[in-house]
Each structure stands twice: as structure tokens, then as C-alpha cells.
Design a protein around this motif. Sequence first.
Motif, short mmCIF file in Angstrom:
data_model
loop_
_atom_site.label_atom_id
_atom_site.label_comp_id
_atom_site.label_asym_id
_atom_site.label_seq_id
_atom_site.Cartn_x
_atom_site.Cartn_y
_atom_site.Cartn_z
N GLU A 454 14.68 15.35 6.06
CA GLU A 454 13.91 15.02 7.26
C GLU A 454 14.78 14.43 8.36
O GLU A 454 14.26 13.95 9.37
N VAL A 606 6.08 8.67 5.87
CA VAL A 606 5.52 10.00 6.17
C VAL A 606 6.35 11.08 5.49
O VAL A 606 5.80 12.05 4.93
N ALA A 607 7.67 10.94 5.52
CA ALA A 607 8.55 11.93 4.89
C ALA A 607 8.32 11.97 3.38
O ALA A 607 8.24 13.04 2.77
N GLN A 609 5.64 11.05 1.78
CA GLN A 609 4.31 11.60 1.54
C GLN A 609 4.32 13.12 1.65
O GLN A 609 3.70 13.82 0.85
N LYS A 610 5.08 13.64 2.61
CA LYS A 610 5.20 15.08 2.81
C LYS A 610 5.83 15.76 1.60
O LYS A 610 5.42 16.86 1.20
N HIS A 611 6.83 15.13 1.00
CA HIS A 611 7.56 15.71 -0.12
C HIS A 611 7.26 14.99 -1.44
O HIS A 611 8.09 15.01 -2.35
N GLN A 612 6.10 14.40 -1.55
CA GLN A 612 5.78 13.59 -2.73
C GLN A 612 5.84 14.38 -4.03
O GLN A 612 6.14 13.81 -5.09
N ASN A 648 -0.63 8.43 -1.30
CA ASN A 648 -1.79 8.96 -0.58
C ASN A 648 -2.81 7.87 -0.30
O ASN A 648 -3.90 7.84 -0.89
N ASP A 654 -1.65 10.22 11.31
CA ASP A 654 -0.45 9.40 11.42
C ASP A 654 -0.73 8.02 11.99
O ASP A 654 -0.06 7.05 11.65
#
Length: 689
Positions: A454, A606-607, A609-612, A648, A654
Amino acid sequence: MAEIEEEITIKRKKQYGICSKLWCLRCMNCCKADDVSILTSRNRKELSVKLMTKYQNAIQLNPEEIQVLDVLILLYTLDEKSWAYQYLYQCKLISNDESSRNDLEFYIPQLMNYLVFHEEMLNENISQFILTSCIHNFYFAQVVYWTLYSISSIVFNNQVTEFQKVKQYLQNLIKRMVLNHETNYEIKEQDDKITEMISTYGTPQFDQQSMKCLILPEHIQLSKYIPLEQQESYDFMSCINFWNDIISISDKLKFADPKIISLRADLSLINTKLPANVYIPFVKDQLRQYTILNIVVQETKIFSTKERAPFYLCIEVYNVEKEENKHEDKRERKNSEFNVDLNMLSDFKNQSNLTISQESNQSQGVSECYEIELSKKEDQKKSNDQTLDFEKIGQEIFGEDSNQISERIRQQSPYCHFRSWRLVHLIVKTGDNLKQEQFALQLINQFQMIFQKENLPLKLTTYDIQSLGPSSGIMEMIKDAATIDSLKKKLNSIDKDITLSQFFKKYYTTNLQKAQRNFCCSLAAYSLICYFLQIKDRHNGNILLHKSGKILHIDFGFFISISPGKGLEFEKNVPFKLLSEYIDVLGGTKSELFNLFRKLFFKGFVACQKHQDQILLLVKMMYSGHGYTLPCFSKGEIAIHDLESRFNPPCSNDGEISVFTQNLINQSLDNWRAKWYDKFQYYFQGIFY
């Protein structure tokens, strides 16, 4: 000692609270073994399907670049696995790119976990694939060996469970590897003085005057390592036998007195068999491409505890191919310690070194390898008219510079002129379950790859660790770093009023801004992983300050669902450790750097969470196999759900995530639980806060 012949099953006693332990009547058999650790392969498969089936829809198998995690999902969840077997053969086996790992070697723990606990060594397709891959790549084969050997027996509730099927598989693997990786060595005649110098270097018999003879790389005749208590060996077992000898030394040290003399005597014996075809099994900096020349015996140090005797090793290595090709080692020998640009803040490099005192050879606990030796003349307190030399104080805190150590040892080495000569620092441990620590470092590596993907300047200091057996292994030494505990002890011995913030201003002076930025970016990164993984036991003996200003954490014995203190659990409900003294280093709550910390924490959240999935899948795979036998899964499936919920939160956009992350920061800032845990450690362990 239990021996498992059929199914791989592990049980533990039912727990009914402290009252039942004190007044157990032992009449109704109510405290017999309870099925809590995912006992049969069928139950394990059911659990993996339950936890991971939802990821199947996201799988995109591109023949040009197969994602190893996608293939592992198929293995863990599908009944018909023929596709998975085909894709396994298309996966990349190993990688020399540390920044982006999409090779099977990185996921060997999950692959072996599947073979052992899900298939119970009975899946011929997987077994054949592993055998073929091991024949194809020597390094892959040895990591497979060490991983399987590490889980060939498990200590759970003080009971040793041995997996006979795993041991039988290992025996067969060794037989095949011995046949496929054997080499005939050509012995060349050479001068007797050179032969004697090579064989005695690193032993008491070595004559420094003999260094008048020049040893060239072509004089080094590498052959298999012959273990101390054997007369012969094989190429595949050469490195394995070498590390077995090293581990056996640590086992013997528990009963030796004085320990340091025993350690140096045993290491000198090993040096008589070096150089040999042995290496350090670390991927970082392509270190395993280097061959071990010598163990620097006089640099060793023991970190003695009541039950264990881990020790520090300093090892000379060189790269055979670079010497043969007359190729300059283009790795920078000395990099700037302050290498962070504010725009990207992404050029962190792990250029660090150890802080080992030359005055003392024995201390208490492994974290002491980052401790300083306080001078006996600490009564020289600061006077009103005295100006403290913080450059000198910093040298005492961080110890001898890494490059200075290398140059000092290199000048004394007969191999000093080898182009690719390097010095490696590591810690040898026995009596500990390093599988969990290795698993934690795998997750931390995964987080770091997410930040890089990211394009975030968040930086975690990763270090290599290799479990070599059920209760032994080696780990890389973080260099040019000292614990916050030792730093505070040193400052307190000079002037009790010196704060961490004042130390930064006085020590870094012209480099202050870069050091503060390093501190900010690393603090945000570790705050994120401490929250997501619930890493506990974060006292100042487990938190280090690097010479460049960045902060880093070690010792991951408590994470995901386990914390120290048993019933007390001081750190419970603390998202992560964020003390006001950290904020003071950044310039206070109103400073630009603290605002940057807040932004980086939000963007990093956020990063992640995106790639959790890249984190959750590794955890779920390991849990579906090891179950409760890894302490980090002591709360069972609840721990997995809690981990997933931390990725989550109940946020729909955001903006809400931003509010949530800022609340986490506010909740953590000077949390009374974290502060009281530091006080507890101070009063009971003497760790400064």
C-alpha cells in the motif's frame, strides 16, 4: 511419554476452576481428558472448511503467477483436491525477494501443518510433491526437515506427545535426500602451514603470528561437516548435524559450571571442523548463500536463566560464488542510520547491530543481550556546572557500533581479505517453543508486506528465526539496539530527571527530525500489530530503541489469546501501549509528528483491513491443525472470532473508521493498565519504566 501410532490426537484435562483443583474428590472421573484440541483429522477438516470456505470465491488462479495462499485454501477446504495438487507444482518454491514473498518456502509451516494434522502423513500426492520439491531444491528440503522435526513431538500440559508417523516420514526423507544431494569432494594438496592455520583458527592452539601466511579463498576446501560424536556424515545432513551440535551445547550448559568456559571449549571443538559446507538458515540478505568460516569464540555470551542457558554467537561467513567469480560484494557496508524521507518514509533498512558488553560474559535472560553494562563509577552524577557528553552516553547505551565490531574482528581474522566476508550475530535457544515465535514473525512479515504493498512508510523490524526442533532453534540478533529498560537504567544512573524525549534531543541533535520520524513511523506500525494480534507482555525489556531512532519489539510469547499474569492480566483491554513519554518524543499531542502518527495509524488500519485475509488465513490454517497446543490459541475458536472482529469494527465508511482508530489511540494513551503493568515489572523484575 505418549506415542501416537494411529491418529494424531492431543488431549488436555478439563478445567473446573480453582476450587476443583484444591478439593478434587477424584470420584466421578469428571476431570479426565477433554476433547478440546481438534482431535481427529475429520474434525480438523470440518473446522478448516467452516473457517475458510468463504475465501474460495475470491480465488483467482492466474497460471502466470499462482498465489500460494489460494492453493493452500483449496487444500484446506476442497474434498476433491486434484486441482490443488496440479497448482502446487506451478508454485514458486523459494524466493530471494524479501519484500514480497509468494513462494512455498514462506508458507511451509502451513503446508506441513496440513500434511501432519489434516492428512496425518497419509496423503500420497502431498508427500510426493514435497519429496519432488526437496529433490529439486536443497534449501527447501532442509527447511521442510526442520519444520517437520519441530512438530514431530509436542509438549502439552507437561506431557510429551510423539508423532511416530512424522518421524518415519523424516527418516525416509533423509534417505532420499542423502542419495540425491551427495557430492564427491576433490581434496587438493596445500601448504602444511596453511592447513594448520585453517584447522586451528578459532581454537586455543591458534598462533596469531601464523597469520603471516596468506589464506586465499581457493585454499578453503569445503566438505561435509562431521558431527562431534560421529565418524561420518552426508552432505544433506552436514548443516543439520552442525546445528544439532550447537543445540546440544546449549542443553549441556544447564549443568556446566562455569558455563562460559564450558561453552568456549565446546565451540573451539566445533571450530576444528570448520570451514565446512554449513550455513545459517536465514533468508534475510540472502544469508544462507554464505558458508560458515568460523565461530568467534571470545565474543560469545550466555544469558543464563533458572532452567535454560541460551547464548549469543558471532559467526564469520563468506560467499563461495562471489569469491570464485572475483565479484565484489556490492552490499553497502555502511548505510546511513537516518534513512527516512518524510514524503515516503519507506526506505527503512535493517542496518543494525548488537550491544554486547566485553566486560561480562554472563547475564540473566535473553532480553539482556540488548542490555548495557553499567559502569561501577556511576557515582559520577551530573553536577550543576557539568555538561554531559550524550554522544558518549549513546555509545554506552547502544554499545560498540556494528561496523566497528566487524572491522575489529576482521583485522584479527586470517580470512580478512575475502571480498564477501561478513559477520553474523544470532542467539541459540533451547527449552522454548520457538514454533509460536516463528509463527508470530511470519505474521509480522505479512503485515510488513501489506504496508509495502500500500506504499505506506510504516516499518516493522523483522528478524529471522528458525525452529530447529520441538524445543530449540536460532534467531537473528537485532543489532545497534538497546532495550528501553537498559536505556532508562543508564540515564537514571546519571540523572533521574533525564527523560526519553530529552535523550532524543541531546543524542540525535542535528539528526533529531529524522530520528523522530523513524520513531513515529515504527511506533505507528507496532501499535497496529499490537492491536490486531493483541501482543502482550510489552514491558520495557521487550521494547527496543534502535540507533536510528526507530522503536521495535521482541519476544512474542503472548499474543492473540494469551497474556501474562494469569488471573491478573494487567494489560487486558489495552489496545496497545502508548505512553505519554512516546508522545513527548514526537513533540507533544499538538505536534505535527503526533498528527502524522494518527494519520499513519488510520491509513495502516485501512490497509490491514483491506488485506486482512492474508493474516486471517495463516492464523486459521495454523489453528485448524495445532489447535490448543500452540499457547496463542488457548481460547480456541473464540480467539479467531475476536481477531476477525478487530479487523472489522462496526464501521460502514472511512469516516467512521477514522473515528474508531482515533478512539483506539485515545483509549491507549497513558492507559492505567499499561502503566501499572510497567510498575509491576519494575517491582518484581527490576525492569525500569
